[in-house]
Write an enzyme that holds these catalytic residues in place. Structure first.
Site, PDB file in Angstrom:
ATOM      1  N   ASN A  24       0.858  -1.182   0.000  1.00 42.93           N
ATOM      2  CA  ASN A  24       0.000   0.000   0.000  1.00 42.93           C
ATOM      3  C   ASN A  24       0.897   1.236   0.000  1.00 42.93           C
ATOM      4  OD1 ASN A  24      -1.797   2.062   0.520  1.00 42.93           O
ATOM      5  ND2 ASN A  24      -2.268   1.412   2.615  1.00 42.93           N
TER       6      ASN A  24
ATOM      7  N   LYS B 229       0.177   4.285  -0.340  1.00 41.59           N
ATOM      8  CA  LYS B 229      -0.453   5.495   0.212  1.00 41.59           C
ATOM      9  C   LYS B 229      -0.182   6.689  -0.726  1.00 41.59           C
ATOM     10  CE  LYS B 229      -0.149   3.375   4.700  1.00 41.59           C
ATOM     11  NZ  LYS B 229      -0.088   3.506   6.139  1.00 41.59           N
TER      12      LYS B 229
ATOM     13  N   HIS C 289      -9.502   1.193   4.894  1.00 39.06           N
ATOM     14  CA  HIS C 289      -8.218   1.398   5.572  1.00 39.06           C
ATOM     15  C   HIS C 289      -8.430   2.365   6.743  1.00 39.06           C
ATOM     16  CE1 HIS C 289      -4.161   2.744   6.407  1.00 39.06           C
ATOM     17  NE2 HIS C 289      -3.761   1.621   5.858  1.00 39.06           N
TER      18      HIS C 289
ATOM     19  N   GLU D  21      -6.846   4.803   7.769  1.00 35.41           N
ATOM     20  CA  GLU D  21      -6.656   6.229   7.443  1.00 35.41           C
ATOM     21  C   GLU D  21      -7.908   6.798   6.768  1.00 35.41           C
ATOM     22  OE1 GLU D  21      -2.889   5.742   5.409  1.00 35.41           O
ATOM     23  OE2 GLU D  21      -2.021   5.181   7.338  1.00 35.41           O
TER      24      GLU D  21
ATOM     25  N   GLU E 206      -5.418  -4.784  10.650  1.00 38.14           N
ATOM     26  CA  GLU E 206      -4.396  -3.758  10.853  1.00 38.14           C
ATOM     27  C   GLU E 206      -4.682  -2.999  12.147  1.00 38.14           C
ATOM     28  OE1 GLU E 206      -2.390  -2.584   6.898  1.00 38.14           O
ATOM     29  OE2 GLU E 206      -4.167  -1.362   7.119  1.00 38.14           O
TER      30      GLU E 206
ATOM     31  N   GLY F 257       2.397   2.504  10.679  1.00 39.13           N
ATOM     32  CA  GLY F 257       3.336   3.610  10.499  1.00 39.13           C
ATOM     33  C   GLY F 257       4.028   4.042  11.782  1.00 39.13           C
TER      34      GLY F 257
ATOM     35  N   SER G 116       3.390  -1.903  10.299  1.00 38.94           N
ATOM     36  CA  SER G 116       4.846  -1.936  10.484  1.00 38.94           C
ATOM     37  C   SER G 116       5.465  -3.303  10.165  1.00 38.94           C
ATOM     38  CB  SER G 116       5.219  -1.491  11.903  1.00 38.94           C
ATOM     39  OG  SER G 116       4.793  -0.159  12.121  1.00 38.94           O
TER      40      SER G 116
ATOM     41  N   GLY H  28       2.823  -0.969   4.302  1.00 36.89           N
ATOM     42  CA  GLY H  28       2.887   0.443   3.927  1.00 36.89           C
ATOM     43  C   GLY H  28       4.318   0.854   3.666  1.00 36.89           C
TER      44      GLY H  28
END
Ligand code: PGA
Length: 250
Positions: free
Chosen positions: A9, A11, A95, A97, A167, A173, A212, A233
């Site tokens: 991903n 992003k 997701h 985010e 996740e 992150g 992560s 990510g």
């Protein structure tokens, strides 16, 4: 046997030049990790270039998001049929985010999941709890609720072509990974929830871990019985790191 999927991903990162280079690097090592399905998720505007570069290779691609509507006056949105135009295999929906920064509710996520299936793009449904929720001991309640929104709308059969990504928000992150035990526990919970409705199907659904994931922790995570790959990510922006994660899944 569930084939592992390692999904990158990206992003909101990259440029025409950096993406070309990244894909060259990934393509260079893809044959060595052929046991694993490799997929990349660029920003929308690069889908055409990514398709051109990856067509005919073993690496597949998808989108990070899509609109729950088919077409019309939805300024700034991208529909599932547009993703089909670029031969996206997958689309990530829900997701964290998107859920937290753009206010996507469980219901909106479920509608996106449905819209993706309608046009034959396979949804990767993201679920996961925040740190506060974990500390309050409501991880299973949160993940169960996120899953239920999709099950209520689309039914268990809809997971035949879908992927789930667990996740934990606190691991995304942050450099803080869930331990393999913590992740396995939630993955087993998700599979058990699906198995209540259809045991045979539950056994086939791939459940990815995200948060992560890197070359150094991938082997331990991917060795767990209910972890069927990774949604990656940061580490997916480096071909060597991304391939090292895939290698760990072989
Ligand atoms: P991360 O992101 O690997 O950078 O933690 C994972 C994700 O958000 O999918």
């Amino acid at each position: 046997m569930r084939r592992k999927l390692v999904a990158g991903n990206w992003k909101m990162n990259g440029s025409t030049g950096s993406i070309r280079e990244l894909l060259q690097g990934i393509l260079g090592g893809a044959a060595e990790v052929a046991a694993v399905e490799l997929a990349v998720f660029p920003p929308f505007v690069y889908l055409g270039a990514v398709e051109q570069q990856l067509s005919g290779s073993a690496v597949i691609w998808g989108a990070q998001n899509m609109c729950d509507q088919g077409s019309g006056a939805y300024t700034g949105e991208v529909s599932g049929s547009m993703l089909n135009d670029f031969h996206c295999t997958y689309v990530i929906v829900g997701h964290s985010e998107r859920r937290t920064l753009y206010g996507e509710s469980d219901q909106v996520v479920a509608q996106k999941f449905a819209a993706a299936r309608k046009v034959g793009v396979k949804p990767i449904l993201c679920v996961g709890e925040t740190l506060d929720e974990r500390e309050r001991g409501v991880t299973e309640a949160v993940v169960g609720r996120q899953l239920k929104a999709v099950l209520d709308l689309e039914g268990i059969g809809s997971f035949a072509d879908a992927v789930i990504a667990y996740e934990p928000v606190w691991a995304i992150g942050t450099g803080r990974t869930a331990t393999s035990g913590q992740a396995q526990e939630v993955h087993a919970f998700i599979r058990a929830k699906l198995a209540e409705l259809d045991p045979a199907l539950a056994n086939k659904v791939r459940i990815l871990y995200g948060g992560s994931v890197k070359g150094s922790n991938a082997a331990e995570l991917l060795a767990m019985p209910d972890i069927d790959g990774g949604l990656v990510g940061g580490a997916s922006l480096d071909a060597k790191d991304f391939l090292a994660i895939a290698k760990a899944g072989c």
